[in-house]
Design a protein around this motif. Structure first.
Motif, PDB file in Angstrom:
ATOM      1  N   UNK B 240       0.559  -1.162  -0.068  1.00 29.83           N
ATOM      2  CA  UNK B 240       0.197  -0.448   0.244  1.00 29.83           C
ATOM      3  C   UNK B 240       0.727   1.382   0.384  1.00 29.83           C
ATOM      4  N   UNK B 241       2.220   1.153   0.644  1.00 31.28           N
ATOM      5  CA  UNK B 241       2.875   2.364   0.884  1.00 31.28           C
ATOM      6  C   UNK B 241       3.806   2.451  -0.682  1.00 31.28           C
ATOM      7  N   UNK B 242       3.734   1.239  -0.786  1.00 27.40           N
ATOM      8  CA  UNK B 242       4.558   1.628  -2.650  1.00 27.40           C
ATOM      9  C   UNK B 242       3.270   1.858  -3.581  1.00 27.40           C
ATOM     10  N   UNK B 243       2.323   1.871  -3.998  1.00 27.61           N
ATOM     11  CA  UNK B 243       1.451   1.854  -4.091  1.00 27.61           C
ATOM     12  C   UNK B 243       0.484   3.396  -4.199  1.00 27.61           C
ATOM     13  N   UNK B 244       1.327   4.267  -2.487  1.00 26.59           N
ATOM     14  CA  UNK B 244       1.198   5.598  -2.542  1.00 26.59           C
ATOM     15  C   UNK B 244       2.130   6.665  -3.098  1.00 26.59           C
ATOM     16  N   UNK B 245       3.987   5.934  -2.795  1.00 26.24           N
ATOM     17  CA  UNK B 245       4.745   6.800  -3.585  1.00 26.24           C
ATOM     18  C   UNK B 245       4.495   6.852  -4.878  1.00 26.24           C
ATOM     19  N   UNK B 246       4.222   5.638  -5.530  1.00 22.82           N
ATOM     20  CA  UNK B 246       4.445   5.332  -6.420  1.00 22.82           C
ATOM     21  C   UNK B 246       3.445   6.365  -7.494  1.00 22.82           C
ATOM     22  N   UNK B 247       2.204   6.437  -6.247  1.00 25.31           N
ATOM     23  CA  UNK B 247       1.415   7.362  -7.358  1.00 25.31           C
ATOM     24  C   UNK B 247       1.757   8.916  -6.911  1.00 25.31           C
ATOM     25  N   UNK B 263       3.020   4.744 -19.595  1.00 24.35           N
ATOM     26  CA  UNK B 263       2.985   3.149 -19.400  1.00 24.35           C
ATOM     27  C   UNK B 263       3.769   2.721 -18.916  1.00 24.35           C
ATOM     28  N   UNK B 264       3.411   1.766 -18.239  1.00 28.16           N
ATOM     29  CA  UNK B 264       4.777   0.792 -16.682  1.00 28.16           C
ATOM     30  C   UNK B 264       5.078  -0.364 -16.772  1.00 28.16           C
ATOM     31  N   UNK B 265       6.661  -0.212 -17.166  1.00 30.96           N
ATOM     32  CA  UNK B 265       6.984  -1.639 -17.661  1.00 30.96           C
ATOM     33  C   UNK B 265       7.818  -2.045 -17.120  1.00 30.96           C
ATOM     34  N   UNK B 266       8.076  -3.337 -17.151  1.00 33.34           N
ATOM     35  CA  UNK B 266       9.368  -3.768 -15.458  1.00 33.34           C
ATOM     36  C   UNK B 266       8.810  -5.017 -14.941  1.00 33.34           C
ATOM     37  N   UNK B 267       9.697  -5.901 -14.168  1.00 34.28           N
ATOM     38  CA  UNK B 267       8.945  -6.971 -13.502  1.00 34.28           C
ATOM     39  C   UNK B 267       7.957  -6.478 -12.954  1.00 34.28           C
ATOM     40  N   UNK B 279      -3.681   2.521  -8.175  1.00 28.64           N
ATOM     41  CA  UNK B 279      -3.103   3.524  -9.176  1.00 28.64           C
ATOM     42  C   UNK B 279      -3.681   4.478  -9.387  1.00 28.64           C
ATOM     43  N   UNK B 280      -4.221   3.758 -10.302  1.00 26.20           N
ATOM     44  CA  UNK B 280      -5.098   4.549 -11.103  1.00 26.20           C
ATOM     45  C   UNK B 280      -6.001   5.394 -10.747  1.00 26.20           C
ATOM     46  N   UNK B 285      -6.558  11.425  -7.469  1.00 23.82           N
ATOM     47  CA  UNK B 285      -6.353  11.768  -5.727  1.00 23.82           C
ATOM     48  C   UNK B 285      -5.542  13.143  -5.948  1.00 23.82           C
ATOM     49  N   UNK B 286      -4.062  12.642  -6.614  1.00 22.66           N
ATOM     50  CA  UNK B 286      -3.180  13.565  -6.198  1.00 22.66           C
ATOM     51  C   UNK B 286      -2.892  14.329  -7.785  1.00 22.66           C
ATOM     52  N   UNK B 287      -3.314  14.442  -8.614  1.00 23.31           N
ATOM     53  CA  UNK B 287      -3.042  15.114  -9.974  1.00 23.31           C
ATOM     54  C   UNK B 287      -3.915  15.614 -10.154  1.00 23.31           C
ATOM     55  N   UNK B 288      -3.104  17.129 -10.822  1.00 24.64           N
ATOM     56  CA  UNK B 288      -4.597  18.009 -10.964  1.00 24.64           C
ATOM     57  C   UNK B 288      -5.743  17.868 -11.902  1.00 24.64           C
ATOM     58  N   UNK B 289      -6.914  18.484 -12.266  1.00 22.06           N
ATOM     59  CA  UNK B 289      -8.207  17.384 -12.401  1.00 22.06           C
ATOM     60  C   UNK B 289      -7.974  17.560 -13.941  1.00 22.06           C
TER      61      UNK B 289
END
Lengths: 330, 330
Positions: B240-247, B263-267, B279-280, B285-289
């Protein structure tokens, strides 16, 4: 494609309106500014704008000014030239600024937000002359930004690129007015530099700042800077944290965008050596060395005329883009 | 300007080397992969690379392959094609890869880092086909990135743009291998997802992960994902912390760059629904609408062939750029 020799630049802010007839080389043939009186609401303010525009065009004695470039406080729908309820223009809810000004002035109107306008102005006439790739950041009431890519404004997918003030520097940090947490703006805008100092003092830290400002609630970013010079402990702590966080924000744009130049504008840059000297070192400690090697961090140069010159630059830039589009094969 | 029909794509990684003859439409006419055996040092690995290239060219039966595109683990000096001591290629200190391969293969060689290559590959053949402005991010051992601006790779002032993994999301956060603190990579790379889980357990949090992995030190990002499915408390907290920080990291690129697509790639993307669905929402919740409205967040599509197809895309892209430069009036 030969650019028109003169355009009208119009800068719409929450506290003042400024307009000027600008020559291609950045000379202002005529210019004037008046208070916005935003409490009068959009209709009255638009009347004031139109009057101001007529006045500077008449004073300039230039007979045919072909179009108007506008820099306006955002948020905007740039493509349609619609003002979308800016905090600094109360009551401007979906006001079709472009349409209204086109009708009143009988000329094409090109509108962009004030930060993009300032970026274009600095690139064309100021610190960024001749630089292909740069980032402009204004540290003021809020924190705005604009990107120049290959000598052109980078608008992004729908005209909203450059919101560097709303990049996260602390994922679980301070609440920002945009609704997110830990935005750069929520630490380093003039507003937040002041509120961080007030919060620190309210929580009990001893400081001369309330006395310097004539009361806790009167502490501004300028008070904090005076406090740094007077070696006030709270002021120094807040300012050092501001520098560290601003450095993180600038290192982000360096690492993502690899620009040649970062231009800082807005009231906070009056800090001059208190700002630029430590900031360069702090950014260098965070950004990747090969990217840091090629980037300068410099103050904006246009000063009081930044708004009008930036607005004029919006005009030429967008006019050129439309001409080019019209020439493209369908 | 007509692109050559076939190019050789060469993917140089720390654990494997892959090469393929690629047709303009993304078909691989021939391809092969061998282990890098990086412990043998640069001379032996370059011999292996040359042998692999000859092999796939012979197998393809295409007589005249005009040039080679290379994606290589960085850091690189992209302009000169020099490999600058990557952590995954020990001993490669300032190795002039381009020069050495040009001599051995007698063809022009175009080199870029693996993340830029993957961005170009996805743009040309994968999830980003037809998208003008996108951000590619790989979540793997490290976190690499690439930007496509107006259908072209954005290289920045000196070829190093796109280091989104080293954007700060916590100004006073975890130490990153780049020397800075709180980089996105220091939280969301596979390596750091695993090390955060291990640290959490070492500090006393009860968890099944050590048993699942066969020992604390064997916990990987994949173990954490299995743990999430098994409802292990530490795994869920770390994820959950990973998702929050990636977001937060993705919201940064949305707000700064206003792309049409990420586009997200990698393992790490093998997590699929555990990743993309939450994630979406967290990015929104963080980016400007207005910027969020126009951006898709999607998985990479090229899978196992991403490296070779990306390398081939580097070839065409840089060949075109050089042609165009040669045609410009001096």
């Amino acid at each position: 494609m030969i650019e028109p020799e003169y355009v009208l630049g119009l800068d719409i802010g929450g506290t003042k309106l400024a307009a000027g007839v600008c020559k291609r080389d950045g000379t202002l043939v005529s210019s004037a500014r008046v208070p916005t009186l935003s409490h009068l609401g959009p209709d009255a303010v638009i009347d004031r704008i139109v009057e101001l525009c007529h006045r500077v065009m008449t004073e300039s004695k230039i007979p045919d000014i072909p179009f108007v470039g506008v820099g306006c406080v955002g948020p905007l729908d740039v493509k349609r030239g619609v003002v979308q309820n800016p905090p600094n223009l109360p009551g401007w809810i979906d006001i079709p600024l472009r349409e209204r000004l086109e009708k009143a002035l009988q000329k094409p109107i090109f509108v962009d937000n004030d930060a993009n306008a300032a970026a274009l102005g600095e690139h064309r006439f100021g610190a960024g002359r001749g630089i292909a790739n740069l980032v402009y950041l204004t540290l003021s009431t809020g924190v705005g930004g604009g990107l120049i890519v290959n000598h052109e404004l980078w608008e992004g997918a729908n005209g909203n690129a450059g919101e560097i003030g709303h990049s996260t520097v602390a994922f679980d940090g301070r609440l920002c007015r945009c609704g997110s947490h830990g935005c750069l703006e929520a630490y380093v805008s003039g507003t937040h530099i002041a509120s961080r100092a007030r919060e620190r003092i309210a929580s009990g830290a001893p400081s001369q700042l309330p006395e310097m400002a004539g009361g806790l609630e009167n502490i501004s970013a300028a008070t904090v800077l005076s406090g740094v010079q007077a070696k006030d402990a709270v002021a120094m702590e807040i300012w050092n944290e501001t520098l560290l966080i601003l450095a993180a924000g600038l290192a982000n744009v360096v690492n993502i965008f690899n620009p040649e130049q970062i231009i800082l504008g807005g009231g906070v840059i009056h800090a001059r050596d208190l700002l630029f000297t430590p900031l360069r070192q702090l950014v260098a400690a965070r950004a990747l060395p090969p990217l840091m090697q090629v980037v300068q961090i410099v103050p904006a140069e246009l000063g009081d005329n930044a708004g009008v010159l930036g607005a004029a630059a919006v005009g030429w830039c967008r006019w050129k883009r439309e001409k080019r589009k019209a020439q493209e094969p369908v």
